[in-house]
Enzyme design. Sequence first.
Site, PDB file in Angstrom:
ATOM      1  N   TRP A  36       0.864  -1.190   0.000  1.00  0.00           N
ATOM      2  CA  TRP A  36       0.000   0.000   0.000  1.00  0.00           C
ATOM      3  C   TRP A  36       0.898   1.237   0.000  1.00  0.00           C
ATOM      4  CZ3 TRP A  36      -2.103   2.477   4.970  1.00  0.00           C
ATOM      5  CH2 TRP A  36      -3.114   3.406   4.694  1.00  0.00           C
ATOM      6  N   ASP A  63      -0.935  -5.753   9.090  1.00  0.00           N
ATOM      7  CA  ASP A  63      -1.945  -4.759   8.738  1.00  0.00           C
ATOM      8  C   ASP A  63      -3.168  -5.556   8.265  1.00  0.00           C
ATOM      9  OD1 ASP A  63      -3.474  -2.658   7.942  1.00  0.00           O
ATOM     10  OD2 ASP A  63      -1.971  -1.723   6.662  1.00  0.00           O
ATOM     11  N   LYS A  81     -13.794  -0.924   5.898  1.00  0.00           N
ATOM     12  CA  LYS A  81     -14.367  -1.706   4.806  1.00  0.00           C
ATOM     13  C   LYS A  81     -15.419  -2.690   5.318  1.00  0.00           C
ATOM     14  CE  LYS A  81     -10.382  -0.121   3.301  1.00  0.00           C
ATOM     15  NZ  LYS A  81     -10.017   0.898   2.384  1.00  0.00           N
TER      16      LYS A  81
HETATM   17  C1  LMR Z   1      -6.896   2.130  -0.454  1.00  0.00           C
HETATM   18  O1  LMR Z   1      -5.824   1.530  -0.528  1.00  0.00           O
HETATM   19  O2  LMR Z   1      -7.465   2.611  -1.458  1.00  0.00           O
HETATM   20  C2  LMR Z   1      -7.558   2.287   0.882  1.00  0.00           C
HETATM   21  O3  LMR Z   1      -6.835   1.650   1.870  1.00  0.00           O
HETATM   22  C3  LMR Z   1      -7.862   3.699   1.204  1.00  0.00           C
HETATM   23  C4  LMR Z   1      -6.658   4.517   1.493  1.00  0.00           C
HETATM   24  O4  LMR Z   1      -6.651   5.182   2.534  1.00  0.00           O
HETATM   25  O5  LMR Z   1      -5.712   4.534   0.697  1.00  0.00           O
END
Ligand code: LMR
Length: 396
Positions: A130, A211, A246
């Site tokens: 992420w 996470d 979510k």
């Molecule tokens: C995402 O990856 O789109 C979600 O986890 C929202 C975010 O805060 O990035």
Amino acid sequence: MFENVPMAPPDSILGITEAFNKDTNPRKINLSVGVYKDESGKTPILACVKAAEKKLLETEGSKSYLPIDGMPQYDKLVQEMIFAPQSPLLTAGRVATSQTPSGTAAVRVAADYLHKLFPKATVWMSDPTWPNHPQIFAAAGVATKSYPYFDKVTNGLAFEKMLAALGQIPGGDVVLLHGCCHNPSGIDPTAEQWQAIARVLAQRGVLPLVDFAYQGFGLGLQEDAAGVRALAAQCPEMLVATSYSKNFGLYSERVGSLSVVAATSQAAQAAQSQIKAVIRANYSNPPAHGGAIVATILADPALKAQWEQELAAMRNRILGMRKSFVQTLKAKGVQADFSFIARQTGMFSFSGLSKDQVERLKKEFSIYIVGNGRINVAGMTPGNMDALCTAIAAVL
Ligand code: LMR
């Protein structure tokens, strides 16, 4: 002082929605940020959440501060959801939990805690991960490195390479793992692979930081906890960050948690005291409303059953969209094999589209996805599927 401050680049995920909002094309489609949409394209408030809020409206007696680590009842229910109600970890008092403003704050508190207590530790992240992960650790002053995760050739997990890399990490470092529904790849280890990962980390004395933002969005509430529970069974210590954005649809309420697992109850309490000091200097104590909703639902058997049904409906709709996406691309004459998309889990699909193709989707079709080719499958609907696949076929 501010005259020469340079413009920061837009956020790689949330910045796309900012661009989407400015787009005047009535046919625009936003499949960037991980937000669930129903068949009609709306992000619904779950019926169990509305029912819990009605209950809260009648019973809430004060808006006074919560404790630094949040509502004790919430923390207990969250622990049971992560580790299972009968977990020996819980009976031994080896877990201490803090209610946090969603998963981002939980990861940030974990990062601040690591930086304060273990300043030499490096956090190892999956490649890819992420995009906010590296930003959070950098902001906290924590060094990061990466380990292999995604195999571009098979569109699957690079398991052997991953395990070999984990086996080289020095004891005292930290490995960041996605509990389920890996973001952005949609590829998770199997239950057996989780056991092997846990074994390596335990042998090396490496701390797992999980996470866990999508429990129930992959295979099911219990199935999705297989990784966390395998790690908890084999590693004496770990950190687990959760989000209820979510699975309860509580995005704007900012509700999540950070749990510390230690070898003894005493060590868990000492770690928790340090985590509380970190929280106090950051946001002081968490907002109450989202946590109260989650606690109300989890503590009420009827509401809990209703939530599990609504969660299953979201999960199944996403699975249906995955299949429909693969079929529609095929029907549009796309030659490349996209069948792997139906095997990924969670909200996201790592489509393999290049940066240029992503840019063309935006410029020519007003379709917004993340620059690394990540598509939010949970934003696909029967109404936008045809336009989406026509556009993808064109850029391919
Ligand atoms: C995402 O990856 O789109 C979600 O986890 C929202 C975010 O805060 O990035």
